[in-house]
Design a protein around this motif. Structure first.
Motif, short mmCIF file in Angstrom:
data_model
loop_
_atom_site.label_atom_id
_atom_site.label_comp_id
_atom_site.label_asym_id
_atom_site.label_seq_id
_atom_site.Cartn_x
_atom_site.Cartn_y
_atom_site.Cartn_z
N GLY A 134 41.71 45.95 33.76
CA GLY A 134 40.82 47.06 33.08
C GLY A 134 40.09 47.58 34.64
O GLY A 134 40.37 47.00 35.04
N SER A 192 33.07 44.38 17.96
CA SER A 192 34.16 44.00 19.29
C SER A 192 34.47 43.14 19.53
O SER A 192 35.75 42.43 20.16
CB SER A 192 32.65 43.31 20.41
OG SER A 192 32.14 41.98 19.64
N CYS A 249 36.92 58.38 24.29
CA CYS A 249 37.13 56.93 24.63
C CYS A 249 37.91 56.85 26.31
O CYS A 249 37.96 57.69 26.86
CB CYS A 249 38.73 57.23 23.58
SG CYS A 249 39.94 55.03 23.37
N ASN A 250 37.16 55.45 26.72
CA ASN A 250 37.92 54.97 26.95
C ASN A 250 37.66 56.32 29.06
O ASN A 250 37.49 55.70 29.93
CB ASN A 250 39.50 54.80 27.44
CG ASN A 250 40.13 53.77 26.67
OD1 ASN A 250 39.18 53.57 26.67
ND2 ASN A 250 41.91 54.01 27.22
N ARG A 293 31.47 48.92 34.18
CA ARG A 293 31.75 48.99 32.74
C ARG A 293 30.09 48.94 32.89
O ARG A 293 29.21 48.50 33.01
CB ARG A 293 32.07 47.65 32.28
CG ARG A 293 33.53 47.62 33.28
CD ARG A 293 34.03 46.34 32.01
NE ARG A 293 35.91 46.27 33.24
CZ ARG A 293 36.15 45.08 32.70
NH1 ARG A 293 35.77 43.80 31.51
NH2 ARG A 293 37.34 44.92 32.68
N TYR A 338 40.41 44.10 23.49
CA TYR A 338 40.20 44.39 24.39
C TYR A 338 39.01 45.58 24.63
O TYR A 338 38.08 45.88 26.20
CB TYR A 338 40.67 44.69 25.74
CG TYR A 338 42.48 43.68 25.87
CD1 TYR A 338 41.64 42.84 25.59
CD2 TYR A 338 43.22 44.13 25.85
CE1 TYR A 338 43.05 41.63 26.13
CE2 TYR A 338 44.50 43.22 25.34
CZ TYR A 338 44.47 42.19 25.81
OH TYR A 338 45.64 41.31 25.51
N GLN A 339 38.37 45.80 23.88
CA GLN A 339 37.60 46.94 23.73
C GLN A 339 36.11 46.82 23.25
O GLN A 339 36.42 45.58 21.54
CB GLN A 339 37.75 48.12 24.17
CG GLN A 339 38.68 48.23 24.95
CD GLN A 339 39.51 49.79 24.99
OE1 GLN A 339 40.66 49.69 23.90
NE2 GLN A 339 39.60 51.11 25.39
N GLN A 352 45.17 50.06 22.54
CA GLN A 352 44.48 50.98 22.06
C GLN A 352 44.05 50.75 20.52
O GLN A 352 43.56 51.59 20.37
CB GLN A 352 44.66 52.03 22.43
CG GLN A 352 43.94 53.55 21.97
CD GLN A 352 43.33 53.21 23.22
OE1 GLN A 352 42.75 53.37 24.59
NE2 GLN A 352 41.70 52.22 23.23
N ASP A 385 35.16 51.62 24.68
CA ASP A 385 35.14 51.17 25.71
C ASP A 385 35.16 49.72 26.61
O ASP A 385 35.11 48.84 25.06
CB ASP A 385 33.93 52.00 27.17
CG ASP A 385 33.67 52.52 28.19
OD1 ASP A 385 34.57 51.64 28.94
OD2 ASP A 385 33.67 53.64 28.54
N PHE A 386 34.76 48.94 27.76
CA PHE A 386 35.51 47.59 27.58
C PHE A 386 34.35 47.12 27.96
O PHE A 386 33.11 47.73 28.69
CB PHE A 386 35.95 47.80 29.21
CG PHE A 386 36.98 48.15 29.33
CD1 PHE A 386 38.55 47.79 28.38
CD2 PHE A 386 37.16 49.91 29.46
CE1 PHE A 386 39.79 48.71 28.66
CE2 PHE A 386 38.47 50.07 28.79
CZ PHE A 386 39.91 49.68 28.55
#
Length: 235
Positions: free
Chosen positions: A193, A221, A151-152, A199, A226-227, A63, A181-182
């Motif tokens: 994930g 990015s 977030c997420n 997504r 990873y996000q 994160q 986000d992803f």
């Protein structure tokens, strides 16, 4: 590699995968339109176990909260709503940077946890208040906050454009919304994930924000491993 080291590595990876599965479950529950289904998912795992997982070191690794805070900029004296605050992972960090934070969630147990933690920790110079949200509204007054933070959570929201429109009304004129986000097609995430079909890509998020009256100013990015993270402001 010795057997003990190998077993420890497998255990850590298993915990990390479990963390992410449960985080996804929480955020899906917190923003599902159907409160009955949300409650069924939430009660599969005790809240105290979820809190431990959301506050784990494994989450810190992917994160990168300090990088997220740097992206947000100076938070001193800013009023921020943390949508789907959960355990308060970002809520308390924002307050310690001087923000006046609304920890918003639909789950009473998480709000109770944040209120309990407030009484035990020093998170000055900012402040924290909790707010019970509904599944289809952030419960914001007109022009109430400087920053909306998601977030997420975004890829689990239903009726996103309608929800974003309400967030738009709740922002001050110079306010902004930040979404973490992803990416849609990144299969390299070691812990899996969210499923690819769930997504929302950067392009899709940008289009939806613009339909709700926002103008996307930044998309990064590479900041997080990873996000993606994006910032939009009112047009």
């Amino acid at each position: 590699m010795s057997p003990n080291i190998f077993l420890n590595l497998i255990l850590k990876l298993t915990i990390l995968c479990l963390n992410f599965f449960l985080i996804g479950t929480l955020f899906h529950c917190s923003h599902s339109k159907h409160s009955g289904r949300a409650n069924q998912h939430m009660h599969q795992t005790p809240t105290n176990e979820l809190i431990q997982m959301f506050e784990s070191k494994e989450r810190d690794e992917f994160q990168a909260p300090e990088k997220v805070i740097q992206f947000l900029g100076n938070l001193k004296d800013k009023k921020v709503i943390d949508i789907g605050a959960g355990s308060g992972y970002f809520t308390f960090r924002f307050a310690k940077k001087g923000a006046f934070v609304i920890a918003g969630d639909v789950n009473d147990e998480f709000l109770d946890h944040i209120n309990s933690r407030k009484s035990k920790e020093d998170f000055s110079p900012g402040t924290i208040t909790t707010r019970k949200l509904s599944y289809d509204s952030p419960k914001l007054s007109n022009a109430e906050v400087d920053i909306v933070f998601i977030c997420n959570v975004y890829h689990h929201m239903e009726n996103r454009i309608e929800y974003l429109t309400l967030l738009h009304k709740g922002l001050k004129k110079e306010g902004k919304i930040v979404i973490v986000d992803f990416p849609k097609n990144d299969k390299t995430i070691p812990f899996g994930g969210p499923p690819l079909e769930m997504r929302v890509s950067e392009t899709e998020a940008k289009e939806e924000l613009e339909k709700a009256g926002f103008k996307v100013k930044k998309v990064d990015s590479k900041l997080l491993p990873y996000q993606y993270i994006l910032e939009a402001k009112m047009q």
